[in-house]
Design a protein around this motif. Structure first.
Motif, PDB file in Angstrom:
ATOM      1  N   TYR A 103      49.212  41.776  45.046  1.00 26.93           N
ATOM      2  CA  TYR A 103      49.839  41.798  43.726  1.00 26.93           C
ATOM      3  C   TYR A 103      49.928  43.221  43.156  1.00 26.93           C
ATOM      4  O   TYR A 103      51.065  43.664  42.766  1.00 26.93           O
ATOM      5  CB  TYR A 103      49.280  40.614  42.648  1.00 26.93           C
ATOM      6  N   GLN A 135      38.146  37.294  36.781  1.00 26.90           N
ATOM      7  CA  GLN A 135      37.511  36.641  38.043  1.00 26.90           C
ATOM      8  C   GLN A 135      35.979  36.738  38.209  1.00 26.90           C
ATOM      9  O   GLN A 135      35.367  35.913  38.644  1.00 26.90           O
ATOM     10  CB  GLN A 135      38.311  37.309  38.972  1.00 26.90           C
ATOM     11  N   HIS A 157      44.918  39.410  45.161  1.00 26.18           N
ATOM     12  CA  HIS A 157      44.979  40.488  43.910  1.00 26.18           C
ATOM     13  C   HIS A 157      45.413  41.654  44.311  1.00 26.18           C
ATOM     14  O   HIS A 157      46.047  42.181  43.589  1.00 26.18           O
ATOM     15  CB  HIS A 157      43.616  40.421  43.141  1.00 26.18           C
ATOM     16  N   ASN A 158      44.901  42.339  45.331  1.00 27.51           N
ATOM     17  CA  ASN A 158      45.309  43.409  46.150  1.00 27.51           C
ATOM     18  C   ASN A 158      46.860  43.320  46.406  1.00 27.51           C
ATOM     19  O   ASN A 158      47.364  44.445  46.100  1.00 27.51           O
ATOM     20  CB  ASN A 158      44.380  43.923  47.179  1.00 27.51           C
ATOM     21  N   ASN A 213      44.983  32.312  41.505  1.00 35.14           N
ATOM     22  CA  ASN A 213      43.830  32.343  40.693  1.00 35.14           C
ATOM     23  C   ASN A 213      43.754  30.792  40.028  1.00 35.14           C
ATOM     24  O   ASN A 213      42.411  30.599  39.685  1.00 35.14           O
ATOM     25  CB  ASN A 213      44.498  33.332  39.394  1.00 35.14           C
ATOM     26  N   ASP A 221      49.928  35.397  43.510  1.00 29.62           N
ATOM     27  CA  ASP A 221      48.409  35.486  42.913  1.00 29.62           C
ATOM     28  C   ASP A 221      48.289  34.608  41.579  1.00 29.62           C
ATOM     29  O   ASP A 221      47.187  34.243  41.494  1.00 29.62           O
ATOM     30  CB  ASP A 221      48.670  37.028  42.086  1.00 29.62           C
ATOM     31  N   ALA A 232      44.938  45.311  36.081  1.00 25.90           N
ATOM     32  CA  ALA A 232      44.132  44.882  37.182  1.00 25.90           C
ATOM     33  C   ALA A 232      42.801  44.827  36.968  1.00 25.90           C
ATOM     34  O   ALA A 232      41.888  43.696  37.283  1.00 25.90           O
ATOM     35  CB  ALA A 232      44.386  45.540  38.585  1.00 25.90           C
ATOM     36  N   GLN A 288      35.075  44.080  43.862  1.00 26.26           N
ATOM     37  CA  GLN A 288      36.590  44.503  43.489  1.00 26.26           C
ATOM     38  C   GLN A 288      36.695  44.882  42.027  1.00 26.26           C
ATOM     39  O   GLN A 288      37.605  45.787  41.862  1.00 26.26           O
ATOM     40  CB  GLN A 288      37.364  43.217  43.753  1.00 26.26           C
ATOM     41  N   ASP A 345      38.638  48.336  41.232  1.00 29.87           N
ATOM     42  CA  ASP A 345      39.708  48.276  40.177  1.00 29.87           C
ATOM     43  C   ASP A 345      39.466  49.259  39.061  1.00 29.87           C
ATOM     44  O   ASP A 345      40.429  50.110  38.819  1.00 29.87           O
ATOM     45  CB  ASP A 345      40.041  46.974  39.675  1.00 29.87           C
ATOM     46  N   VAL A 359      42.170  41.500  35.003  1.00 35.33           N
ATOM     47  CA  VAL A 359      42.192  40.252  35.758  1.00 35.33           C
ATOM     48  C   VAL A 359      40.965  40.221  36.600  1.00 35.33           C
ATOM     49  O   VAL A 359      40.098  38.960  36.692  1.00 35.33           O
ATOM     50  CB  VAL A 359      43.369  40.371  36.959  1.00 35.33           C
ATOM     51  N   SER A 360      40.562  41.383  37.259  1.00 34.89           N
ATOM     52  CA  SER A 360      39.257  41.262  38.240  1.00 34.89           C
ATOM     53  C   SER A 360      38.148  40.784  37.238  1.00 34.89           C
ATOM     54  O   SER A 360      36.959  40.224  37.886  1.00 34.89           O
ATOM     55  CB  SER A 360      39.050  42.587  38.890  1.00 34.89           C
TER      56      SER A 360
END
Length: 430
Positions: A398, A158, A395-396, A378, A374, A151, A182, A186, A154-155
């Motif tokens: 997922y 992003q 995101h959250n 994305n 997700d 996570a 975010q 995470d 990914v964040s």
């Protein structure tokens, strides 16, 4: 001899020195040798064995040597004013009959020894179930770290993409700040997951009596969907097997037998007792004959038989019988209570396991839906078609779906293993 010493030294070494990772079996074997509570329980076993030897020794005769010495002074007497006297004796005794108390006491000692053995076995089983739960929790916490690490990646990606959009004037700084928030959230969740993992490992180290500097890493275990969703055996069969293999019930049944012997021992207080006594002795008195002559002339031998018939004992025997009968009733109630407790334990594990399996099936569908959503979100975000709020929600969702699936998985596995343990008094853990 050297091989024996070497094997002993190896047994005392921390298990981490012998293997890189710990399996569940490794933990059980290490706890068997090093858990302090278990070692204390084994000492109780040893103490019971000594008590049994003492009970058996009541059949043996007693033998003691006694001597006494006295000096007297007669200040107003005529002639010799001082005298000395002494006696020497060797005495033996043997109880011929004591109402059966001796035999029943030996039987009780044997039962107590067996009860202490069962208590040690029961404590080991408790340690095994505690290890099973802690071990499973550690595996769960370890996989949870993987979820939050992904996570964070990914964040982070992003956030980097959002910064590029800000620089290209395609996204506001407010939207970028939300995505960065975010990312920080995470990272915080990852730190919490790592803290939970460390706490669970500390619990395992405490149960294994490992030192503060000891490192421990568990072997990875994989389960497929067929194992996670395996059909549970009939609950009635599990309960019957749990009762049949439960060491606490066996111990309580022996306690019940011991209470029956308590009654017999107490009743012996009403019966007559016969004892045989014998002895040899002599003495010396001065002033008088020489020591050798006095000892020779004073030599005596004796033998006797004593019959003791109790008449009144301040209700001691009556009270002892009543208390023994109360203990017998209490033992029966304890057995019934343990059977009820086992029924509740088994039923609760069945309820929790079936619920976890149902949640796992539902979480699988939810996870797949969240994953596809997700991925699509994305892709649209990278093209600039999705706002940060939608991206964060996706995101959250997922991450939460992954977590729910993982939680249901380990609850189902733990429940199955606990049911297996109550059925077989052991558990096979890959």
């Amino acid at each position: 001899m050297r091989k024996h010493v070497l094997s002993t030294l190896l047994a005392l070494l921390p298990l981490t020195a012998l293997s890189q990772t710990w399996t569940y079996s490794d933990c059980v074997e290490y706890a068997r040798e090093h858990n302090i509570s278990l070692q204390k329980s084994k000492l109780n076993e040893l103490s019971s064995e000594y008590s049994l030897e003492e009970s058996k020794a009541q059949w043996h005769p007693t033998l003691d040597f006694a001597t006494s010495h006295g000096f007297s002074n007669y200040p107003w007497a005529d002639g010799n004013k001082n005298s000395y006297n002494s006696s020497y004796g060797l005495n033996a005794g043997w109880t011929v009959w004591d109402g059966g108390k001796r035999e029943n006491t030996i039987k009780q000692s044997k039962l107590r020894t067996e009860i202490d053995r069962l208590n040690t076995g029961g404590l080991l089983r408790t340690i095994e179930t505690d290890l099973l739960q802690i071990y499973t929790n550690i595996l769960y916490a370890k996989e949870a770290i993987g979820i939050y690490e992904e996570a964070v990646k990914v964040s982070k990606a992003q956030t980097d993409r959002a910064l590029q959009l800000v620089e290209a004037c395609k996204m506001s700084k407010v939207d970028y700040a939300q995505l960065k928030s975010q990312y920080e959230q995470d990272k915080y969740s990852l730190v919490n997951a790592q803290g939970t993992y460390d706490s669970r490992r500390m619990e395992l180290k405490q149960l294994l009596e490992l030192g503060i500097d000891a490192e421990i890493d568990l072997a990875d275990v994989e389960w497929d969907n067929e194992q996670i969703l395996a059909q549970l055996p009939p609950i009635s069969d599990t309960y019957e097997l749990a009762v049949a293999t439960d060491l606490k019930i066996r111990g309580l049944e022996i306690e019940k037998s011991s209470s029956e012997l308590d009654i017999a021992v107490a009743k012996a207080g009403r019966l007559p007792k016969i004892s045989l006594n014998a002895g040899v002795g002599t003495g010396y008195y001065a002033p008088g004959s020489s020591f050798g002559t006095a000892v020779k002339k004073g030599w005596n031998e004796s033998i006797g038989l004593t019959l003791s018939i109790p008449i009144l004992d301040n209700k001691k025997t009556k009270t002892a019988i009543a208390q023994a009968r109360v203990a017998q009733i209490d033992a029966r109630l304890n057995i019934d209570q343990r059977q009820t407790e086992l029924a509740q334990i088994v039923e609760n594990w069945y309820i929790d396991t079936r619920s976890a399996q149902s949640r796992y099936s539902a979480a699988e569908a939810q996870f797949e839906s969240a994953r596809l959503s997700d991925e699509l979100t994305n892709e649209r975000f990278n093209l600039g078609y999705v706002n940060p709020v939608e991206l964060m929600i996706s995101h959250n969702s997922y991450v939460e779906a992954q977590h729910s699936l993982l939680q249901a998985k380990y609850m189902a596995i733990l429940g199955q293993k606990m049911i297996e343990f109550y059925r077989n008094a052991t558990v096979s853990f890959p």
